[in-house]
Design an enzyme around this catalytic site. Structure first.
Site, short mmCIF file in Angstrom:
data_model
loop_
_atom_site.label_atom_id
_atom_site.label_comp_id
_atom_site.label_asym_id
_atom_site.label_seq_id
_atom_site.Cartn_x
_atom_site.Cartn_y
_atom_site.Cartn_z
N CYS A 121 -11.46 27.20 19.35
CA CYS A 121 -10.36 28.33 19.79
C CYS A 121 -9.57 27.71 19.83
O CYS A 121 -8.97 26.92 20.93
CB CYS A 121 -10.59 28.15 21.68
SG CYS A 121 -12.07 29.46 22.65
N GLU B 173 -7.38 -2.14 -2.23
CA GLU B 173 -7.87 -2.05 -1.05
C GLU B 173 -8.10 -0.12 -0.90
O GLU B 173 -7.31 0.04 -0.66
CB GLU B 173 -7.03 -1.88 -0.39
CG GLU B 173 -7.03 -2.65 0.91
CD GLU B 173 -6.18 -3.07 1.96
OE1 GLU B 173 -6.14 -4.35 2.20
OE2 GLU B 173 -5.10 -2.49 2.11
N PRO B 174 -9.20 -0.11 -1.91
CA PRO B 174 -9.66 1.49 -2.18
C PRO B 174 -10.03 2.16 -0.23
O PRO B 174 -11.17 1.62 -0.24
CB PRO B 174 -9.71 2.07 -3.47
CG PRO B 174 -10.91 0.26 -3.56
CD PRO B 174 -9.81 -0.47 -2.85
N ARG C 170 -8.80 17.40 7.27
CA ARG C 170 -8.43 17.45 6.62
C ARG C 170 -7.27 18.94 6.29
O ARG C 170 -6.07 18.85 5.84
CB ARG C 170 -8.56 16.58 5.08
CG ARG C 170 -8.78 15.45 5.63
CD ARG C 170 -9.71 14.79 4.13
NE ARG C 170 -7.83 14.47 3.46
CZ ARG C 170 -8.43 15.29 2.20
NH1 ARG C 170 -8.92 15.83 1.66
NH2 ARG C 170 -7.01 14.49 1.85
N HIS D 133 0.53 -1.80 0.03
CA HIS D 133 0.35 0.12 0.20
C HIS D 133 1.09 1.18 0.38
O HIS D 133 1.35 1.38 0.84
CB HIS D 133 -0.93 -0.20 1.04
CG HIS D 133 -1.92 1.19 1.45
ND1 HIS D 133 -2.81 1.42 0.71
CD2 HIS D 133 -1.34 2.81 2.31
CE1 HIS D 133 -2.85 2.96 1.37
NE2 HIS D 133 -2.50 3.71 2.17
N GLY E 286 -4.82 3.82 -1.84
CA GLY E 286 -3.98 5.17 -2.05
C GLY E 286 -4.66 5.56 -3.30
O GLY E 286 -4.12 6.37 -4.32
C1 PLP Z 1 -5.36 3.75 5.09
C2 PLP Z 1 -5.33 2.24 3.86
C3 PLP Z 1 -6.01 1.95 2.80
C4 PLP Z 1 -7.62 2.78 1.98
O1 PLP Z 1 -5.98 4.04 1.41
P1 PLP Z 1 -6.55 5.42 0.41
O2 PLP Z 1 -5.87 6.32 0.47
O3 PLP Z 1 -7.94 6.13 1.23
O4 PLP Z 1 -7.47 4.27 -0.55
C5 PLP Z 1 -5.76 1.21 2.26
N1 PLP Z 1 -5.03 0.11 2.78
C6 PLP Z 1 -4.44 0.24 4.23
C7 PLP Z 1 -3.92 -0.73 4.69
C8 PLP Z 1 -4.93 1.30 4.45
O5 PLP Z 1 -3.96 1.66 5.74
#
Ligand code: PLP
Length: 419
Positions: free
Chosen positions: A336, A264-265, A303, A186, A222
């Site tokens: 604050c 894994e989005p 953010r 990732h 990601g």
């Molecule tokens: C946070 C995370 C994701 C998702 O990341 P995004 O940038 O939101 O797509 C996927 N895999 C793992 C292990 C993460 O910690």
């Protein structure tokens, strides 16, 4: 194809009046649309941490996703939402660089596969007598990320197993008779396909260490979204898949059997579905600078304060009058805390944004807030978590009530009675 929910004045007014501001609004169709784009991959494993609301999880489950959990709480959410899965495709995988006792107990009880982020985790599974299938999250020695705080690889990143230690991990698992069936990287290449090619090469290299035990590879998450619609391109999931699919085929040749390919989005699935609707509570001038102070702060959406992240901001008049005149404005929250500003750049530099001239009572809408919005909220200043609402089948459905004061202090009250 690239649908975006057109938040109308009517819907904004309706939601703000019914549920009070600040309030999160998620469009169900956008979530399902983005999931479908990802489903060129064999498995889409949604990262719960981006948006962990049970209604969001149920919606994704209904449309064929499985999930990645990073804590005991997220495992419990996943179980509650009913992610069961199969032995081939587990409904929940736990990904982290450490265990805590609560997570370990749940992993044991429900035989949840683990995506291991440090060699010590393998020893700890051994000590606890847990034999669940493992994948190894690899740190290939380089990273990528939209800010220093989101870089997930390289020797300054805390994430994953250093690539040179992979064979050590494989050895350790063998000794403990724990199967390692997958590899995971990732990094978060965003829309950068050149960078992605490097990641794919790293995966191919690492796959040689595992050999024929390997059953699946995960491309991690990601995938970026175009926060600045005019300047940034949406990531091309088809191209993303193509690079990974080529890598998968090379690995299949090496190992002589089928390899399942997971994505894994988190952000990509939910970010664009979400809006944070807030109300302007004060309009004031500081010297030459015009400020809109709204009733949402970094306790809701962190953010901008945390990463200098840019979100599209729009203004909707409370009475439907036309908003023609535009001026540079600073949009800030109620906390604050001087960093409670939505228009700031990385490093905390406050900037202005050209927005319609508005009055107290008008609404400010922060776009693309469906990911890392509500899940990163805090109770700082004893502010309550905002309500969450889902727009589904042409109606607004409350999916999390606004937090109450009683809920906020429930655990303290029990202690106080002892004094
Ligand atoms: C946070 C995370 C994701 C998702 O990341 P995004 O940038 O939101 O797509 C996927 N895999 C793992 C292990 C993460 O910690």
């Amino acid at each position: 194809m690239w649908t975006k929910f057109p938040l109308s004045v009517e819907i904004c007014h309706g939601v703000a009046k019914e549920f009070a501001t600040p309030v999160w609004l998620y469009d169900a169709n956008t979530i399902v649309d983005r999931l479908k784009l990802c489903q060129v991959f064999d498995t889409v494993r949604y990262a719960i941490k981006a948006n962990s609301n049970l209604a969001v999880l149920s919606l994704l489950k209904e449309h064929g996703a499985v999930v990645d959990a990073v804590s005991a709480g997220e495992i419990q959410r996943a179980l509650m939402a009913g992610f069961v899965g199969t032995s081939e495709v587990p409904g929940v995988v736990y990904t982290a660089d450490v265990f805590d006792d609560e997570a370990l107990a749940l992993i044991k009880k429900y035989s949840i596969p683990v995506n291991v982020g440090s060699p010590d985790m393998i020893s700890q599974l051994g000590e606890a007598g847990i034999k669940v299938p493992l994948t190894i999250r690899i740190n290939p020695g380089f990273g990528h990320g939209h800010s220093r705080k989101t870089n997930t690889g390289g020797d300054l990143s805390k994430h994953g197993v250093w690539h040179e230690q992979l064979s050590q991990c494989v050895q350790k698992a063998k000794e403990l008779d724990i199967p390692i069936t997958g590899l995971h990287i990732h990094i978060g290449s965003g829309a950068d396909l050149e960078h992605l090619a490097l990641v794919c090469d790293a995966m191919l290299e690492c796959s040689k260490v595992l050999g024929s035990d390997l059953r699946y590879i995960s491309a991690g998450g990601g995938l970026s979204i175009p926060y600045r619609k005019n300047e940034e391109d949406a990531v091309d999931v088809g191209e993303y898949f193509k690079l990974w699919d080529e890598t998968r085929q090379k690995i299949e040749k090496q190992v002589g059997h089928k390899i399942r390919l997971e994505l894994e989005p988190g952000r990509f699935i939910v970010a664009e579905s979400g809006f944070l609707i807030a109300q302007i509570r004060a309009v004031k001038k500081m010297g030459e600078n015009l400020f809109y102070l709204i009733d949402a702060g970094f306790t809701d959406l962190v953010r901008p304060a945390f990463y200098g992240a840019w979100h599209e901001i729009s203004v909707i008049a409370r009475d439907g009058r036309p908003l023609d005149e535009v001026a540079p404005v600073i949009v800030a929250g109620p906390l604050c805390e001087s960093g409670d500003v939505f228009t700031q750049e990385e490093g905390g530099f406050v900037v202005t944004r050209n927005l319609p001239l508005a009055q107290v009572g008008d609404y400010v809408v922060i776009h693309d807030a469906g990911a890392y919005g509500a899940t990163m909220s805090s109770n700082y200043n004893s502010r309550f978590y905002a309500a969450e609402v889902m727009w589904k089948e042409n109606a607004a459905k409350l999916i999390r009530k606004r937090q109450s004061f009683e809920h906020l202090i429930a655990n303290e009250l029990l202690q106080m009675r002892r004094y």
